[in-house]
Scaffold this active site. Sequence first.
Site, PDB file in Angstrom:
ATOM      1  N   HIS A  57       0.914  -1.181  -0.119  1.00 19.72           N
ATOM      2  CA  HIS A  57      -0.045  -0.095   0.017  1.00 19.72           C
ATOM      3  C   HIS A  57       1.168   1.213   0.078  1.00 19.72           C
ATOM      4  CE1 HIS A  57       1.110  -0.350   4.387  1.00 19.72           C
ATOM      5  NE2 HIS A  57       0.974   1.047   4.474  1.00 19.72           N
ATOM      6  N   ASP A  59       1.191   5.507   1.389  1.00 24.34           N
ATOM      7  CA  ASP A  59       0.817   6.516   2.629  1.00 24.34           C
ATOM      8  C   ASP A  59       0.814   7.631   1.775  1.00 24.34           C
ATOM      9  OD1 ASP A  59       1.139   4.077   4.039  1.00 24.34           O
ATOM     10  OD2 ASP A  59       2.712   5.216   5.459  1.00 24.34           O
ATOM     11  N   HIS A  63      -1.829  11.030   5.888  1.00 25.18           N
ATOM     12  CA  HIS A  63      -1.655   9.958   7.076  1.00 25.18           C
ATOM     13  C   HIS A  63      -0.923  10.697   8.268  1.00 25.18           C
ATOM     14  CE1 HIS A  63      -0.721   6.327   8.688  1.00 25.18           C
ATOM     15  NE2 HIS A  63       0.343   6.163   8.584  1.00 25.18           N
ATOM     16  N   HIS A 175       8.526   8.888   8.298  1.00 29.16           N
ATOM     17  CA  HIS A 175       7.386   9.041   7.606  1.00 29.16           C
ATOM     18  C   HIS A 175       7.241  10.806   7.745  1.00 29.16           C
ATOM     19  CE1 HIS A 175       5.881   5.046   8.245  1.00 29.16           C
ATOM     20  NE2 HIS A 175       4.677   5.557   7.518  1.00 29.16           N
ATOM     21  N   GLU A 187       4.751   0.816   1.203  1.00 30.27           N
ATOM     22  CA  GLU A 187       5.200  -0.122   2.331  1.00 30.27           C
ATOM     23  C   GLU A 187       4.811  -1.590   1.822  1.00 30.27           C
ATOM     24  OE1 GLU A 187       3.241   2.067   5.167  1.00 30.27           O
ATOM     25  OE2 GLU A 187       4.771   2.969   5.968  1.00 30.27           O
TER      26      GLU A 187
HETATM   27 ZN   LIG Z   1       1.057   2.650   5.643  1.00 28.30          ZN
END
Ligand SMILES: [Zn+2]
Length: 229
Positions: A57, A59, A63, A175, A187
């Site tokens: 997936h 981000d 997020h 992040h 990820e």
């Molecule tokens: Zn994630």
Amino acid sequence: MPDTSRTIIDLSHPLVSGQVPACVGHPCFSASLNFSLAKGDFANVHALTIGTHTGTHLDAPYHFFEDGPTVDCLDLTLLAAAPAVVADVRHRSAHERIIWEDLVPAAEEVTRRGARVLLLCTGWSRNWTKANYSDHPYLDAEAVKRVLGLGVRVIGLDTLSPDEVTPEREGADVHRAVLGNGGIIVENLTRLDALVDSGWKCITVSLLPLNLGGCDGSPLRAVAWDGTE
Ligand SMILES: [Zn+2]
């Protein structure tokens, strides 16, 4: 005529009920038949339980940042048929930091190709569904800032997170560095080792999320091919 001779490497883990690791508290993946031909229904139709960070997936900045772009607002030119460079960091093991020096050869290639996607091959995807999957190596936050300085906008890894994850805490420095600069994190990729070993000179990837309105992340189907073919 479609080119059926082209080799595609699938960089996505399969989503199988009960076999998808997730961060603590995230939804567990499941797929179950809502309508079933075997039971006399008109068709097979599944119902899904899925989170925005389920399986392979991405981000989006939202997020971690309330005013950051959501999945439906991402720049698809970064994610569709995008030139990508893979850094081989398989020498880093459990809870080891991946530092700038590990990324120098890949950084040079990023500059040469003008790539905006950097994938980090740790080889940790071999531990998918194993108890040690969250013990992966992690990326140094200062190193990722230098990578962003080269123009990279998408960082992808074959781990649960680019940050260190321990039973006590989930780190977020990488992040924040990536998403805070309008970048994207991918990820739970897999088969990055096959990509490293392919010998392909012009790796091209598609990392397209679902068009989820207002959401912070999305499962995706990640694929790679050699752009010279
Ligand atoms: Zn994630």
